[in-house]
Write a protein that holds these residues in place. Sequence first.
Motif, PDB file in Angstrom:
ATOM      1  N   LEU A  72      -0.909  -2.149   7.861  1.00 59.48           N
ATOM      2  CA  LEU A  72       0.421  -1.979   7.282  1.00 59.48           C
ATOM      3  C   LEU A  72       0.868  -0.529   7.310  1.00 59.48           C
ATOM      4  CD1 LEU A  72       0.020  -4.358   4.206  1.00 59.48           C
ATOM      5  CD2 LEU A  72       1.077  -4.848   6.415  1.00 59.48           C
ATOM      6  N   LEU A  73      -0.123   0.360   7.198  1.00 61.82           N
ATOM      7  CA  LEU A  73       0.232   1.772   7.052  1.00 61.82           C
ATOM      8  C   LEU A  73       0.882   2.338   8.310  1.00 61.82           C
ATOM      9  CD1 LEU A  73      -0.061   3.437   4.571  1.00 61.82           C
ATOM     10  CD2 LEU A  73      -2.072   4.539   5.560  1.00 61.82           C
ATOM     11  N   ILE A  74       0.414   1.894   9.472  1.00 56.75           N
ATOM     12  CA  ILE A  74       0.982   2.428  10.715  1.00 56.75           C
ATOM     13  C   ILE A  74       2.452   2.045  10.813  1.00 56.75           C
ATOM     14  CG2 ILE A  74       0.887   2.315  13.233  1.00 56.75           C
ATOM     15  CD1 ILE A  74      -2.123   1.891  12.990  1.00 56.75           C
ATOM     16  N   GLY A  75       2.751   0.766  10.565  1.00 54.08           N
ATOM     17  CA  GLY A  75       4.137   0.319  10.626  1.00 54.08           C
ATOM     18  C   GLY A  75       4.992   1.023   9.583  1.00 54.08           C
ATOM     19  N   ALA A  76       4.483   1.087   8.342  1.00 53.96           N
ATOM     20  CA  ALA A  76       5.257   1.703   7.259  1.00 53.96           C
ATOM     21  C   ALA A  76       5.450   3.193   7.523  1.00 53.96           C
ATOM     22  CB  ALA A  76       4.533   1.490   5.930  1.00 53.96           C
ATOM     23  N   GLY A  77       4.399   3.844   7.987  1.00 55.37           N
ATOM     24  CA  GLY A  77       4.488   5.268   8.282  1.00 55.37           C
ATOM     25  C   GLY A  77       5.500   5.539   9.379  1.00 55.37           C
ATOM     26  N   ALA A  78       5.482   4.682  10.397  1.00 53.46           N
ATOM     27  CA  ALA A  78       6.415   4.859  11.509  1.00 53.46           C
ATOM     28  C   ALA A  78       7.841   4.704  11.018  1.00 53.46           C
ATOM     29  CB  ALA A  78       6.113   3.855  12.615  1.00 53.46           C
ATOM     30  N   VAL A  79       8.077   3.694  10.179  1.00 51.23           N
ATOM     31  CA  VAL A  79       9.431   3.477   9.662  1.00 51.23           C
ATOM     32  C   VAL A  79       9.863   4.679   8.809  1.00 51.23           C
ATOM     33  CG1 VAL A  79      10.818   2.081   8.095  1.00 51.23           C
ATOM     34  CG2 VAL A  79       9.334   0.978   9.770  1.00 51.23           C
ATOM     35  N   ALA A  80       8.949   5.160   7.971  1.00 51.89           N
ATOM     36  CA  ALA A  80       9.298   6.295   7.108  1.00 51.89           C
ATOM     37  C   ALA A  80       9.669   7.517   7.943  1.00 51.89           C
ATOM     38  CB  ALA A  80       8.123   6.618   6.185  1.00 51.89           C
ATOM     39  N   LEU A  81       8.835   7.793   8.953  1.00 51.44           N
ATOM     40  CA  LEU A  81       9.121   8.940   9.825  1.00 51.44           C
ATOM     41  C   LEU A  81      10.447   8.765  10.541  1.00 51.44           C
ATOM     42  CD1 LEU A  81       5.824   9.875  11.725  1.00 51.44           C
ATOM     43  CD2 LEU A  81       7.172  11.296  10.177  1.00 51.44           C
ATOM     44  N   ALA A  82      10.662   7.565  11.075  1.00 52.45           N
ATOM     45  CA  ALA A  82      11.885   7.305  11.828  1.00 52.45           C
ATOM     46  C   ALA A  82      13.097   7.380  10.906  1.00 52.45           C
ATOM     47  CB  ALA A  82      11.804   5.940  12.494  1.00 52.45           C
ATOM     48  N   LEU A  83      12.931   6.902   9.676  1.00 53.76           N
ATOM     49  CA  LEU A  83      14.031   6.909   8.705  1.00 53.76           C
ATOM     50  C   LEU A  83      14.457   8.335   8.405  1.00 53.76           C
ATOM     51  CD1 LEU A  83      15.697   5.371   6.454  1.00 53.76           C
ATOM     52  CD2 LEU A  83      13.759   5.825   4.962  1.00 53.76           C
ATOM     53  N   VAL A  84      13.491   9.172   8.063  1.00 50.83           N
ATOM     54  CA  VAL A  84      13.812  10.561   7.712  1.00 50.83           C
ATOM     55  C   VAL A  84      14.357  11.306   8.933  1.00 50.83           C
ATOM     56  CG1 VAL A  84      12.834  12.759   6.945  1.00 50.83           C
ATOM     57  CG2 VAL A  84      12.107  10.607   5.871  1.00 50.83           C
ATOM     58  N   GLY A  85      13.600  11.209  10.038  1.00 53.55           N
ATOM     59  CA  GLY A  85      14.006  11.909  11.248  1.00 53.55           C
ATOM     60  C   GLY A  85      15.344  11.410  11.760  1.00 53.55           C
ATOM     61  N   GLY A  86      15.497  10.089  11.805  1.00 53.43           N
ATOM     62  CA  GLY A  86      16.713   9.497  12.348  1.00 53.43           C
ATOM     63  C   GLY A  86      17.931   9.871  11.528  1.00 53.43           C
TER      64      GLY A  86
END
Lengths: 269, 554
Positions: A72-86
Amino acid sequence: MTRPRIGLWLGLAVLAVLAAMAAFPGLFTGVDPDAANVNALLRPPGGGHWLGTDQNGRDLYARIVYGARPSLLIGAGAVALALVGGTLVGVAAAQLGRVADQIISRLLDVVLSVPGLLLVFLVVAVLGPGSSTATIGLAVVSLPGFARVARAEVISLRGRAYVEAAYGFGWSRPQVVLRHVLPNALGPVLALATVSLGAMIVASSSLSFVGLGPRPPTAEWGAMLAGSREFLALAWWPAAFPGAAITLAVLAITTVGRHLQRTVDGSTV
Amino acid sequence: MHSATPRTRTHRPAALAAGVTALLTTLVTACSAGGSGDGATAAGGPPRDGGTLRLAVAKEPECLDPHQSPTEAARLLSRPILDSLVHQTAKGAFEPWLAKSWTISPDGRTYTFTLRDDVAFTDGAKFDAAAVVANLNHVVAPATKSLLASSLISAYKSARAVDAHTAEVTLKQPDSGFLGALALPNLGIESPATLKGSAAALCKKIVGTGPFRTTGGLVAQKGIDYTKNPAYDWAPKSAGHTGPAHLDGIKVQIVPDNASRSGALTSGQVDAATGLDPTSTKTLAKTPGFALHKTSFPGANYSYWPNTAEGPLADVSVRKALRAGIDWSTIDQRVNFGQYPSAKGPLSTTTPGYDGSQASAYAYDPAEAARLLDAAGWTGRDAKGYRTKNGKRLRVEHLWSDPSVTNLAVQIQAAAKKLGVEFVEENVDGGTFVKRLLAGDYDIIDTSFSSPGPDVLRVLFGKENIPTPARGVSNNMARYDNPAVEQLFTQARHATDQKEQFRLYGEVQRHITDDAAVLPIYSPVSTFAARTAVQGTGFTADGSADLYSIWLAS
């Protein structure tokens, strides 16, 4: 009205359990998920092993419990990074003038023109396989989506009366963006995040499945599926249970995400 | 000087692994010996001509030309096209093929072959002594960059055509393995006209005198199509039939994934499949309508090769402790579902020259293992339960780059942990693997090595075959260097009597066992599964499926 409610509560319950497993796996099982046992290979569910054992004689239940965190952490981490960066990129595109907007938007188009999983493979191939590189790869791929939504929201808010009014009060642009534009643009971006979380978890499992996720023997659902594939003719359980875990997690997240999205949409109309 | 060491296989990891396996398989004698296994069905009636066999294979050779490629895949896929000068039977005997007869000079350095005069290549050229000379010279030419064939005939000095149908080969020194090398597909005879072409062109397409030919050649990631050579009339005697092949053609598809390959077979997309994993063979053996044929590869077993020169395993007591303290045979039987025979020595039991007198040294004896480790000074225990000496943990680095060994490695690691030894699994990319192999920067490497006779011991334990940066990749991965054994090797190479040769190699096997220079695990098995209508199956001396005699009952 009651039906979606039941779905929502079920989804939330599943998410709560998964979150607890990811945070405190030791509460759910006392079995070492990595303990191989040559005398208990591919044991069917039952007896000492609720969900049976895998091709290395490891307890499947323990591996699914301990697998929740990396899965779960990889998916959640990716979304968090993409959310902030995006969001940052999107706001920048909308606020820094036409030239910057053109450059940023075309760059995003370039990223979006490459098939997502292929791009992730590229990132992971360059950085080497592992949890953090998988997270970064997935974040890079999904960032443009967030950036576009953020940019569109910011642009649509630009002409709103309360934004104009803020400028009228003599506020600086950073102040206006931070205090008025961003908070209002964030709703749809967050809704997108919850919806893409499910897709990201599937994508991260896919990466692990092809061996580009966490390194063995780390228990991870996608990697467990991949490892069991060769033995499918002899044993269904080592594939079925990790597969069910992924499905359940994604269903729960999507159900909750859709509900959030509807709420956000409703509030912005 | 030395024997069959593929030294140049350094550039690609895949090539390395392939080369290693290849070597093994190559030297092979085993051949047809093994014969068919469980599923073999009695042929119902006389062989029927016609039909195309659809065959799924696991690996594609990076190059089809067996003069260049060391891989098992190249041997399997070139054999239908290429004949050899001599043929080796399952029992290890040699019989005429393209050479009608041969004589060996008393000093063992000159071989004179009398060739058949009725043989033609499928491109129309006549087969003659000049073709033999051209082929041998092609194999050893530096431009060929042979990764195996040239090392198989490392004793080769020169060849000349005495007349159109007599070829004379001179060796630098006697080599009892020379005929065996000639019998392998790697020394198969190709049309001289094609040998003048580029190496890359030969990698796609080869032309020979064999029962089949290919027009399209090898297509990367797809496979190769063969059509029968209607003029073929020179099969070796033990082939079981004469004249052209029964099949009109063979369509070979490359299907790397194990489950997909056996699925293609059971769903009727192909008629036969090779290189099946234990899960597939176990399942297929029980599936009605399909037959599983198998034979043990002769040569060295699949083994863990300890670094006997450096690190914790330089101590013979620690090596013996690992041999006795890990239940290798149970691990093999469980992980491979009883499909691979457990090893009882450096060589598989089907290898000519195998010495069975040492088998008891390979028994599981954890008490003895503990005693050996205590005696060697590994008496301490750290917090994780591993043995220590002077505060240092007993830690063994297992270097590998082939994902297919994972499940076995997991169990060995768990068993070693019980013994108090930490196995660190270093799964590295091919480039790193080769670099560390050459530098001797490992404690254990795993591989098997098929070969038709005990000569393989020289390849695996000869001092001149220790991999070094200067020498390149070679196969003494145990980095074993024993002067007594070196002397036995020299004697064996010069022995003219096979019995004496086997006695000397038996002696070598006892030394290797006393020194625990290898931790053998199982004997690899060559498999060919097919629907029951596929008849006339068998294996060649190197353990590859023999496609010449196959016919389709329907």
